[in-house]
Design a protein around this motif. Sequence first.
Motif, PDB file in Angstrom:
ATOM      1  N   ALA A  25     -20.465  17.083   9.077  1.00 53.67           N
ATOM      2  CA  ALA A  25     -20.927  16.626   7.770  1.00 53.67           C
ATOM      3  C   ALA A  25     -20.396  17.519   6.654  1.00 53.67           C
ATOM      4  O   ALA A  25     -20.012  17.037   5.581  1.00 53.67           O
ATOM      5  CB  ALA A  25     -22.458  16.588   7.745  1.00 53.67           C
ATOM      6  N   PHE A  26     -20.344  18.831   6.900  1.00 52.65           N
ATOM      7  CA  PHE A  26     -19.904  19.748   5.857  1.00 52.65           C
ATOM      8  C   PHE A  26     -18.392  19.688   5.626  1.00 52.65           C
ATOM      9  O   PHE A  26     -17.916  20.044   4.547  1.00 52.65           O
ATOM     10  CB  PHE A  26     -20.354  21.175   6.179  1.00 52.65           C
ATOM     11  CG  PHE A  26     -21.725  21.503   5.644  1.00 52.65           C
ATOM     12  CD1 PHE A  26     -22.802  20.651   5.902  1.00 52.65           C
ATOM     13  CD2 PHE A  26     -21.955  22.634   4.885  1.00 52.65           C
ATOM     14  CE1 PHE A  26     -24.067  20.936   5.400  1.00 52.65           C
ATOM     15  CE2 PHE A  26     -23.211  22.930   4.380  1.00 52.65           C
ATOM     16  CZ  PHE A  26     -24.277  22.074   4.637  1.00 52.65           C
ATOM     17  N   ALA A  27     -17.643  19.249   6.612  1.00 53.14           N
ATOM     18  CA  ALA A  27     -16.214  19.023   6.376  1.00 53.14           C
ATOM     19  C   ALA A  27     -16.027  17.905   5.354  1.00 53.14           C
ATOM     20  O   ALA A  27     -15.194  17.995   4.439  1.00 53.14           O
ATOM     21  CB  ALA A  27     -15.506  18.683   7.680  1.00 53.14           C
ATOM     22  N   ASP A  28     -16.828  16.840   5.473  1.00 54.22           N
ATOM     23  CA  ASP A  28     -16.790  15.769   4.475  1.00 54.22           C
ATOM     24  C   ASP A  28     -17.334  16.257   3.137  1.00 54.22           C
ATOM     25  O   ASP A  28     -16.832  15.868   2.070  1.00 54.22           O
ATOM     26  CB  ASP A  28     -17.621  14.576   4.959  1.00 54.22           C
ATOM     27  CG  ASP A  28     -16.932  13.788   6.063  1.00 54.22           C
ATOM     28  OD1 ASP A  28     -15.692  13.843   6.148  1.00 54.22           O
ATOM     29  OD2 ASP A  28     -17.639  13.123   6.837  1.00 54.22           O
ATOM     30  N   ARG A  29     -18.373  17.074   3.187  1.00 57.61           N
ATOM     31  CA  ARG A  29     -18.958  17.635   1.956  1.00 57.61           C
ATOM     32  C   ARG A  29     -17.912  18.374   1.140  1.00 57.61           C
ATOM     33  O   ARG A  29     -17.831  18.238  -0.087  1.00 57.61           O
ATOM     34  CB  ARG A  29     -20.106  18.559   2.361  1.00 57.61           C
ATOM     35  CG  ARG A  29     -20.703  19.460   1.298  1.00 57.61           C
ATOM     36  CD  ARG A  29     -21.786  20.302   1.967  1.00 57.61           C
ATOM     37  NE  ARG A  29     -22.385  21.306   1.100  1.00 57.61           N
ATOM     38  CZ  ARG A  29     -22.012  22.585   1.064  1.00 57.61           C
ATOM     39  NH1 ARG A  29     -21.014  23.003   1.845  1.00 57.61           N
ATOM     40  NH2 ARG A  29     -22.618  23.447   0.267  1.00 57.61           N
ATOM     41  N   ALA A  30     -17.077  19.169   1.820  1.00 59.06           N
ATOM     42  CA  ALA A  30     -16.049  19.944   1.127  1.00 59.06           C
ATOM     43  C   ALA A  30     -14.956  19.050   0.547  1.00 59.06           C
ATOM     44  O   ALA A  30     -14.363  19.366  -0.485  1.00 59.06           O
ATOM     45  CB  ALA A  30     -15.427  20.964   2.076  1.00 59.06           C
ATOM     46  N   ARG A  31     -14.708  17.921   1.200  1.00 61.49           N
ATOM     47  CA  ARG A  31     -13.598  17.065   0.777  1.00 61.49           C
ATOM     48  C   ARG A  31     -13.979  16.019  -0.261  1.00 61.49           C
ATOM     49  O   ARG A  31     -13.206  15.706  -1.155  1.00 61.49           O
ATOM     50  CB  ARG A  31     -13.010  16.358   2.017  1.00 61.49           C
ATOM     51  CG  ARG A  31     -11.869  15.390   1.721  1.00 61.49           C
ATOM     52  CD  ARG A  31     -10.657  16.132   1.187  1.00 61.49           C
ATOM     53  NE  ARG A  31      -9.590  15.215   0.813  1.00 61.49           N
ATOM     54  CZ  ARG A  31      -9.451  14.651  -0.397  1.00 61.49           C
ATOM     55  NH1 ARG A  31     -10.349  14.904  -1.330  1.00 61.49           N
ATOM     56  NH2 ARG A  31      -8.446  13.859  -0.668  1.00 61.49           N
ATOM     57  N   TRP A  32     -15.210  15.456  -0.150  1.00 56.37           N
ATOM     58  CA  TRP A  32     -15.510  14.251  -0.907  1.00 56.37           C
ATOM     59  C   TRP A  32     -16.616  14.372  -1.945  1.00 56.37           C
ATOM     60  O   TRP A  32     -16.710  13.517  -2.825  1.00 56.37           O
ATOM     61  CB  TRP A  32     -15.877  13.122   0.063  1.00 56.37           C
ATOM     62  CG  TRP A  32     -14.781  12.775   1.016  1.00 56.37           C
ATOM     63  CD1 TRP A  32     -14.794  12.931   2.363  1.00 56.37           C
ATOM     64  CD2 TRP A  32     -13.499  12.216   0.701  1.00 56.37           C
ATOM     65  NE1 TRP A  32     -13.618  12.520   2.925  1.00 56.37           N
ATOM     66  CE2 TRP A  32     -12.799  12.061   1.912  1.00 56.37           C
ATOM     67  CE3 TRP A  32     -12.869  11.832  -0.484  1.00 56.37           C
ATOM     68  CZ2 TRP A  32     -11.515  11.545   1.980  1.00 56.37           C
ATOM     69  CZ3 TRP A  32     -11.592  11.307  -0.430  1.00 56.37           C
ATOM     70  CH2 TRP A  32     -10.931  11.166   0.801  1.00 56.37           C
ATOM     71  N   TYR A  33     -17.492  15.393  -1.857  1.00 55.57           N
ATOM     72  CA  TYR A  33     -18.658  15.431  -2.741  1.00 55.57           C
ATOM     73  C   TYR A  33     -18.263  16.010  -4.090  1.00 55.57           C
ATOM     74  O   TYR A  33     -17.913  17.196  -4.198  1.00 55.57           O
ATOM     75  CB  TYR A  33     -19.771  16.287  -2.152  1.00 55.57           C
ATOM     76  CG  TYR A  33     -20.385  15.798  -0.859  1.00 55.57           C
ATOM     77  CD1 TYR A  33     -19.796  14.808  -0.079  1.00 55.57           C
ATOM     78  CD2 TYR A  33     -21.567  16.347  -0.397  1.00 55.57           C
ATOM     79  CE1 TYR A  33     -20.364  14.386   1.109  1.00 55.57           C
ATOM     80  CE2 TYR A  33     -22.152  15.938   0.782  1.00 55.57           C
ATOM     81  CZ  TYR A  33     -21.534  14.954   1.538  1.00 55.57           C
ATOM     82  OH  TYR A  33     -22.102  14.540   2.723  1.00 55.57           O
ATOM     83  N   ALA A  34     -18.342  15.217  -5.143  1.00 53.05           N
ATOM     84  CA  ALA A  34     -17.968  15.647  -6.489  1.00 53.05           C
ATOM     85  C   ALA A  34     -18.526  14.644  -7.492  1.00 53.05           C
ATOM     86  O   ALA A  34     -19.121  13.626  -7.121  1.00 53.05           O
ATOM     87  CB  ALA A  34     -16.445  15.753  -6.613  1.00 53.05           C
ATOM     88  N   ASP A  35     -18.334  14.945  -8.776  1.00 51.87           N
ATOM     89  CA  ASP A  35     -18.776  14.061  -9.853  1.00 51.87           C
ATOM     90  C   ASP A  35     -18.027  12.734  -9.760  1.00 51.87           C
ATOM     91  O   ASP A  35     -16.808  12.692  -9.961  1.00 51.87           O
ATOM     92  CB  ASP A  35     -18.498  14.736 -11.199  1.00 51.87           C
ATOM     93  CG  ASP A  35     -19.056  13.953 -12.377  1.00 51.87           C
ATOM     94  OD1 ASP A  35     -19.482  12.794 -12.181  1.00 51.87           O
ATOM     95  OD2 ASP A  35     -19.058  14.495 -13.491  1.00 51.87           O
ATOM     96  N   PRO A  36     -18.714  11.630  -9.453  1.00 55.71           N
ATOM     97  CA  PRO A  36     -18.012  10.350  -9.299  1.00 55.71           C
ATOM     98  C   PRO A  36     -17.357   9.860 -10.585  1.00 55.71           C
ATOM     99  O   PRO A  36     -16.425   9.051 -10.533  1.00 55.71           O
ATOM    100  CB  PRO A  36     -19.115   9.394  -8.827  1.00 55.71           C
ATOM    101  CG  PRO A  36     -20.389  10.022  -9.262  1.00 55.71           C
ATOM    102  CD  PRO A  36     -20.162  11.499  -9.202  1.00 55.71           C
ATOM    103  N   ASP A  37     -17.805  10.353 -11.738  1.00 49.40           N
ATOM    104  CA  ASP A  37     -17.196   9.953 -13.003  1.00 49.40           C
ATOM    105  C   ASP A  37     -15.758  10.444 -13.129  1.00 49.40           C
ATOM    106  O   ASP A  37     -15.005   9.955 -13.986  1.00 49.40           O
ATOM    107  CB  ASP A  37     -18.005  10.492 -14.184  1.00 49.40           C
ATOM    108  CG  ASP A  37     -19.359   9.795 -14.323  1.00 49.40           C
ATOM    109  OD1 ASP A  37     -19.551   8.751 -13.678  1.00 49.40           O
ATOM    110  OD2 ASP A  37     -20.204  10.302 -15.071  1.00 49.40           O
TER     111      ASP A  37
END
Length: 575
Positions: free
Chosen positions: A321-333
């Motif tokens: 889950a944290f591998a995805d967290r590092a790659r994809w979690y950001a401000d969607p705007d």
Amino acid sequence: MRHLPALLALATSLAGAPAMCADRITGQPFATRSEVIAPEAMAATSHPLATQIALDTMRRGGSAMDAAIAANAALGLMEPTGNGIGGDLFAIVWDPKTKKLYGYNGSGRSPRALTLEWFQENGYTEIPPHGPLPVTVPGTVDAWFALHGRFGRLPMREVLQPSIDYARKGHPVHETIAHYWGRSVPVLSKWPGFAEQFTINGRAPRKGELWRNPNLANTLETIGREGRDAFYKGEVARRIDAYFRQNGGFLRYEDLATHQGEWVEPVGTGYRGVEVWELPPNGQGIAALQMLNILEGYDFSRIPFGSAEHVHLFVEAKKLAFADRARWYADPDFFPEDDRKAAQALVQRLISKDYAAGRRALIAPDRAARAVDAGAVLNQGDTIYLTTADKDGMMVSLIQSNYRGMGSGMAPPGLGFIFQDRGEQFVLKPGHPNSYAPGKRPFHTIIPAFITRDGKPWVSFGVMGGAMQPQGHVQIVMNLVDFGMNLQEAGDAPRIHHDGSTDPAGQLVEMRDGGVLNLETGFPYETIRELMRRGHRIQFADGPYGGYQAIARDHENGVYVGASESRKDGQAAGY
């Protein structure tokens, strides 16, 4: 708090049932105390006086939201090591009138005058943790008024008055807060305004010592009298602008005046008959949902709590889950223009059951993964979490933070609060979703949580503490659902903390060594040895296990159940 590891070790050794961390008297899962049960209202916060303020607010006719804001204001005064009006706020609210959950993202944006090019031209590879550069717009006051406008009953000046009174007359500093305050003072005293407003002759206040903050009292009084715009468009905003201009900062009046938080739809996943709810990015809440989806594929009715199998599967799910967290979690705007419509679809993909099944297949049952890549789809944090519930059935799950320690250290003279250093979480790497940009919200660690069952509210809870938060959320859900613990036992059970996953901030150092597994006292040595055989690198750490508060609704008996973190100064209480 400091006696808990010894108590857990004693409970384990005397009970003869280490897999459940059994209590030495009853043989039941260990708890530092019984649950708190009350018929009309409940509050659980990390400070006893804040809990009492929340209850008093509801006794005066206030809603759970009024109580939550009152407690949050008090914690900004009483626990400045974790929060304050210089930080951000997120909340999930169960509204009994509409019988649904509402989410609010109260995170602020980066200064528009500061650019990625400026950092590069001045030789920065990371945003520093303190001083003016990591400062972002504080979203807390805006969030208070947005949430109050929809769910509040009492006038805001009345909601804030208890904190104003304590700020003027003084309150005794509690033990854990005094400890962390003492750690922050040597680091932050060089920044203008900090030592003058947050020390006593250059030192931190000691346990039991009365602490006053008349400057914060004045600021809260102004906000209560003049409203939200007093902070973002009035004299407070002008003083903030002048302060940062004088001290090498980039935050400006225009950044404050244009700030607006956002109502968001909570996102959830089913886990063995319950629905677990989080807020979507720019926060990390969906990491908990991803982990639960992966772990749902294992039969924990046959896997005991505290066993090597339990810990191994948990840690390996966290890594994925944290591998995805590092790659994809950001401000969607700030996704590319053609991908913005896909931002919501990305979240739904990440928390889907079929995606989890593919990720689960990567887990080796007998070997710890040393490196994990993100799926093929589009750590020191100091925070407070609180939850309140009222006689009408409203339940509030609220989290608020200055981020690292007491924040940036930037404390405008005369205002009585410290600005957050949340901007440290940006990446100074072009093209990354969490790359720095003007007017952008950074990746956020603070996440509230909620559990429903059969469409009804069940548990409002949170586990504060940086990257520990999604790990803590998953452990609480598993303790309640898989291991049958009650609300207090679920929080007191020894915790698992994995560190070293690829992080969404800083220089993005990737995990290639499997990271480090911290196990709180209470796990049997047989478990630790087996985990080492599977390739886990075990170490013992003091303190990174988070801080838990929770309220559950017992619909059968028509009462609330409360629990508070034994590792903090907190209290759950009701009436």
